[in-house]
Design a protein around this motif. Structure first.
Motif, PDB file in Angstrom:
ATOM      1  N   HIS A 179       0.797  -1.218   0.000  1.00 53.35           N
ATOM      2  CA  HIS A 179       0.000   0.000   0.000  1.00 53.35           C
ATOM      3  C   HIS A 179       0.837   1.279   0.000  1.00 53.35           C
ATOM      4  N   GLN A 180       2.163   1.155   0.022  1.00 54.99           N
ATOM      5  CA  GLN A 180       3.014   2.331  -0.058  1.00 54.99           C
ATOM      6  C   GLN A 180       4.365   1.932  -0.631  1.00 54.99           C
ATOM      7  N   PRO A 181       5.063   2.843  -1.301  1.00 54.71           N
ATOM      8  CA  PRO A 181       6.374   2.511  -1.859  1.00 54.71           C
ATOM      9  C   PRO A 181       7.414   2.361  -0.753  1.00 54.71           C
ATOM     10  N   LYS A 182       8.415   1.530  -1.032  1.00 59.14           N
ATOM     11  CA  LYS A 182       9.430   1.246  -0.016  1.00 59.14           C
ATOM     12  C   LYS A 182      10.103   2.504   0.541  1.00 59.14           C
ATOM     13  N   PRO A 183      10.428   3.536  -0.275  1.00 65.07           N
ATOM     14  CA  PRO A 183      11.092   4.721   0.298  1.00 65.07           C
ATOM     15  C   PRO A 183      10.275   5.448   1.356  1.00 65.07           C
ATOM     16  N   LEU A 184       8.962   5.181   1.424  1.00 62.12           N
ATOM     17  CA  LEU A 184       8.140   5.829   2.441  1.00 62.12           C
ATOM     18  C   LEU A 184       7.948   4.970   3.686  1.00 62.12           C
ATOM     19  N   LEU A 185       8.516   3.762   3.708  1.00 60.55           N
ATOM     20  CA  LEU A 185       8.463   2.962   4.931  1.00 60.55           C
ATOM     21  C   LEU A 185       9.242   3.683   6.025  1.00 60.55           C
ATOM     22  N   LYS A 186       8.714   3.682   7.210  1.00 55.44           N
ATOM     23  CA  LYS A 186       9.370   4.399   8.302  1.00 55.44           C
ATOM     24  C   LYS A 186      10.432   3.536   8.972  1.00 55.44           C
ATOM     25  N   VAL A 187      11.603   4.114   9.131  1.00 54.76           N
ATOM     26  CA  VAL A 187      12.650   3.566   9.999  1.00 54.76           C
ATOM     27  C   VAL A 187      12.834   4.589  11.099  1.00 54.76           C
ATOM     28  N   GLY A 188      12.557   4.191  12.337  1.00 48.16           N
ATOM     29  CA  GLY A 188      12.474   5.174  13.403  1.00 48.16           C
ATOM     30  C   GLY A 188      11.206   5.981  13.223  1.00 48.16           C
ATOM     31  N   GLU A 189      11.327   7.284  13.274  1.00 49.58           N
ATOM     32  CA  GLU A 189      10.155   8.158  13.185  1.00 49.58           C
ATOM     33  C   GLU A 189       9.916   8.719  11.792  1.00 49.58           C
ATOM     34  N   LYS A 190      10.790   8.381  10.829  1.00 52.96           N
ATOM     35  CA  LYS A 190      10.706   9.031   9.518  1.00 52.96           C
ATOM     36  C   LYS A 190      10.765   8.008   8.395  1.00 52.96           C
ATOM     37  N   PRO A 191      10.185   8.349   7.236  1.00 53.59           N
ATOM     38  CA  PRO A 191      10.381   7.502   6.058  1.00 53.59           C
ATOM     39  C   PRO A 191      11.869   7.429   5.681  1.00 53.59           C
ATOM     40  N   ILE A 192      12.229   6.297   5.085  1.00 50.90           N
ATOM     41  CA  ILE A 192      13.624   6.090   4.668  1.00 50.90           C
ATOM     42  C   ILE A 192      14.104   7.256   3.803  1.00 50.90           C
ATOM     43  N   LEU A 193      13.283   7.650   2.837  1.00 51.77           N
ATOM     44  CA  LEU A 193      13.704   8.689   1.892  1.00 51.77           C
ATOM     45  C   LEU A 193      13.879  10.033   2.585  1.00 51.77           C
ATOM     46  N   GLU A 194      13.109  10.317   3.606  1.00 49.58           N
ATOM     47  CA  GLU A 194      13.268  11.580   4.331  1.00 49.58           C
ATOM     48  C   GLU A 194      14.605  11.607   5.070  1.00 49.58           C
ATOM     49  N   THR A 195      14.981  10.499   5.685  1.00 47.74           N
ATOM     50  CA  THR A 195      16.280  10.429   6.355  1.00 47.74           C
ATOM     51  C   THR A 195      17.411  10.609   5.352  1.00 47.74           C
ATOM     52  N   ILE A 196      17.279  10.006   4.167  1.00 47.72           N
ATOM     53  CA  ILE A 196      18.297  10.158   3.121  1.00 47.72           C
ATOM     54  C   ILE A 196      18.435  11.625   2.722  1.00 47.72           C
ATOM     55  N   ILE A 197      17.313  12.272   2.460  1.00 47.00           N
ATOM     56  CA  ILE A 197      17.342  13.668   2.020  1.00 47.00           C
ATOM     57  C   ILE A 197      17.925  14.564   3.099  1.00 47.00           C
ATOM     58  N   GLU A 198      17.526  14.358   4.351  1.00 46.02           N
ATOM     59  CA  GLU A 198      18.045  15.191   5.437  1.00 46.02           C
ATOM     60  C   GLU A 198      19.539  14.983   5.632  1.00 46.02           C
ATOM     61  N   ASN A 199      20.028  13.779   5.374  1.00 40.57           N
ATOM     62  CA  ASN A 199      21.466  13.514   5.469  1.00 40.57           C
ATOM     63  C   ASN A 199      22.227  14.300   4.406  1.00 40.57           C
ATOM     64  N   PHE A 200      21.691  14.352   3.193  1.00 40.43           N
ATOM     65  CA  PHE A 200      22.313  15.167   2.134  1.00 40.43           C
ATOM     66  C   PHE A 200      22.246  16.652   2.484  1.00 40.43           C
ATOM     67  N   LEU A 201      21.095  17.100   2.974  1.00 44.77           N
ATOM     68  CA  LEU A 201      20.941  18.512   3.333  1.00 44.77           C
ATOM     69  C   LEU A 201      21.957  18.926   4.384  1.00 44.77           C
ATOM     70  N   ALA A 202      22.214  18.053   5.360  1.00 42.44           N
ATOM     71  CA  ALA A 202      23.168  18.368   6.425  1.00 42.44           C
ATOM     72  C   ALA A 202      24.575  18.556   5.877  1.00 42.44           C
ATOM     73  N   GLN A 203      24.840  18.025   4.670  1.00 44.24           N
ATOM     74  CA  GLN A 203      26.157  18.172   4.054  1.00 44.24           C
ATOM     75  C   GLN A 203      26.160  19.237   2.954  1.00 44.24           C
ATOM     76  N   GLY A 204      25.077  19.993   2.853  1.00 42.32           N
ATOM     77  CA  GLY A 204      25.043  21.135   1.949  1.00 42.32           C
ATOM     78  C   GLY A 204      24.353  20.904   0.621  1.00 42.32           C
ATOM     79  N   PHE A 205      23.933  19.679   0.309  1.00 40.46           N
ATOM     80  CA  PHE A 205      23.270  19.392  -0.965  1.00 40.46           C
ATOM     81  C   PHE A 205      21.790  19.741  -0.847  1.00 40.46           C
ATOM     82  N   TYR A 206      21.248  20.353  -1.893  1.00 37.19           N
ATOM     83  CA  TYR A 206      19.859  20.799  -1.803  1.00 37.19           C
ATOM     84  C   TYR A 206      19.069  20.582  -3.095  1.00 37.19           C
ATOM     85  N   ARG A 207      19.717  20.195  -4.179  1.00 40.57           N
ATOM     86  CA  ARG A 207      19.030  20.006  -5.460  1.00 40.57           C
ATOM     87  C   ARG A 207      18.818  18.512  -5.700  1.00 40.57           C
ATOM     88  N   PHE A 208      17.572  18.076  -5.646  1.00 38.00           N
ATOM     89  CA  PHE A 208      17.246  16.660  -5.718  1.00 38.00           C
ATOM     90  C   PHE A 208      16.359  16.362  -6.929  1.00 38.00           C
TER      91      PHE A 208
END
Length: 350
Positions: free
Chosen positions: A138-167
């Motif tokens: 019922h949902q794509p794998k990148p939206l499965l939650k690990v901890g409190e957030k979807p996998i893809l959100e953690t990935i994006i926030e990790n890139f943002l913390a290193q200065g990347f912003y264009r996805f």
């Protein structure tokens, strides 16, 4: 500033008490003070480790092994002065004193913000995730939650913390759910563009759908990975080696559960008991030069291993970047459960 009193100790407190205070405070430091809150010294994990290596027992008073002349800041100073002091001396915390030498606060080091990096990040988020069974019905794998957030959100926030912003997020299976969740990325101060595959095009084929050509090397990553890799270091490695493409690799070992017989024909030449074989496996993270995208055929299935082999066949430089940091590919149910176990320690810290 942290509440310093939760990590305060008396000089006569024992090493065991110091361990308990440091563990409870979760700041890797304890402040040793007298009855009037004057700072006498500090105790860190390292101080305790060195005392134990010297053979000191757990009932040793902290006054015997504390740092009696720690770096400190003044309460009336600006915060940037505290931060400069911590950065200069590689400190995580800095006791703050008033004019009489009494502790009045505990500053925490905040690393300087990363500069904005215009390199594109392309995230492959179109897979079916069929090996995770009912979780992805019922949902794509990148939206499965690990901890409190979807996998893809953690990935994006990790890139943002290193200065990347264009996805650029490549979507297919239940892609609209990903669009609905992330939108244009403004909630994260990011720029998100979607690349929609009307059919499965492989890990490299989707790159032919990018709306324009990049001007800088781009990072391509599978959208079901969690890793602490330093992407800035990865880009620098790619540039330094003048690579056309760089792929991240991870060491994987397998122990044969039997004694292995080495032979030359029928003659036995040796026996090795339960040998361990080591390989480097593809970690699903790549850096590509802009001109490499021109090699990708349009409107057809084309995966990343094929692209890399084509580059090698054309004598283009392809380099490997070994990952030593945390990395997990959430492909199977066991991986998903392991990521849940890891989350608090790896992503939230002590």
């Amino acid at each position: 500033m942290k509440d310093w009193k939760i990590v305060a100790l008396a000089a006569e407190a024992s090493m065991k008490e110091a361990l308990a205070v440091i563990d409870k405070g979760a700041m890797q430091i304890a402040l040793v003070v007298d009855g009037e809150e004057h700072l006498l010294g500090t105790v860190t994990d390292g101080d305790i480790r060195r005392a134990l290596l010297r053979g000191e027992p757990l009932d040793t008073p902290v006054s015997r092994f504390m740092s009696a002349n720690p770096y400190t800041g003044l309460l009336e100073e600006d915060e940037d002065i505290w931060q400069r002091t911590m950065q200069r001396y590689s400190l995580k915390h800095l006791p703050l004193l008033d004019s009489t030498g009494r502790v009045r606060g505990l500053a925490t080091y905040v690393p300087p913000a990363e500069p904005r990096r215009p390199n594109w990040v392309v995230l492959m988020a179109g897979g079916l995730g069929s090996r995770l069974g009912p979780l992805t019905q019922h949902q794509p794998k990148p939206l499965l939650k690990v901890g409190e957030k979807p996998i893809l959100e953690t990935i994006i926030e990790n890139f943002l913390a290193q200065g990347f912003y264009r996805f650029y997020i490549c979507i297919n299976y239940k892609g609209q759910m990903i669009r609905d969740y992330f939108g244009d990325g403004s909630r994260w101060d990011a720029e998100i563009t979607y690349v929609e595959e009307n059919r499965r095009m492989g890990t490299a084929g989707a790159l032919s759908l990018l709306p324009e050509a990049p001007q800088l090397p781009l990072i391509v990553m599978n959208g079901d990975l969690l890793t602490k890799v330093d992407f800035v270091r990865l880009l620098q490695f790619h540039r330094r080696n003048q690579a056309a493409a760089t792929l991240c690799v991870r060491e994987h070992s397998h122990t044969v559960p039997y004694g292995v017989v080495e032979m030359d024909g029928y003659a036995v030449t040796g026996l090795v008991e339960k040998p361990t074989q080591r390989y480097y496996v593809n970690a699903g993270i790549y850096v590509l030069n802009p001109d490499v995208l021109g090699r990708i055929p349009g409107d057809s299935y084309y995966d990343m291993p094929t692209l890399l082999n084509d580059l090698l066949a054309g004598r283009q430089p392809v380099f490997s970047f070994p990952l030593r940091e945390y990395w997990i590919d959430i492909g199977r149910m066991g991986d998903f459960e392991q990521a849940q176990t890891d989350y608090g320690e790896i992503w939230e810290g002590p």
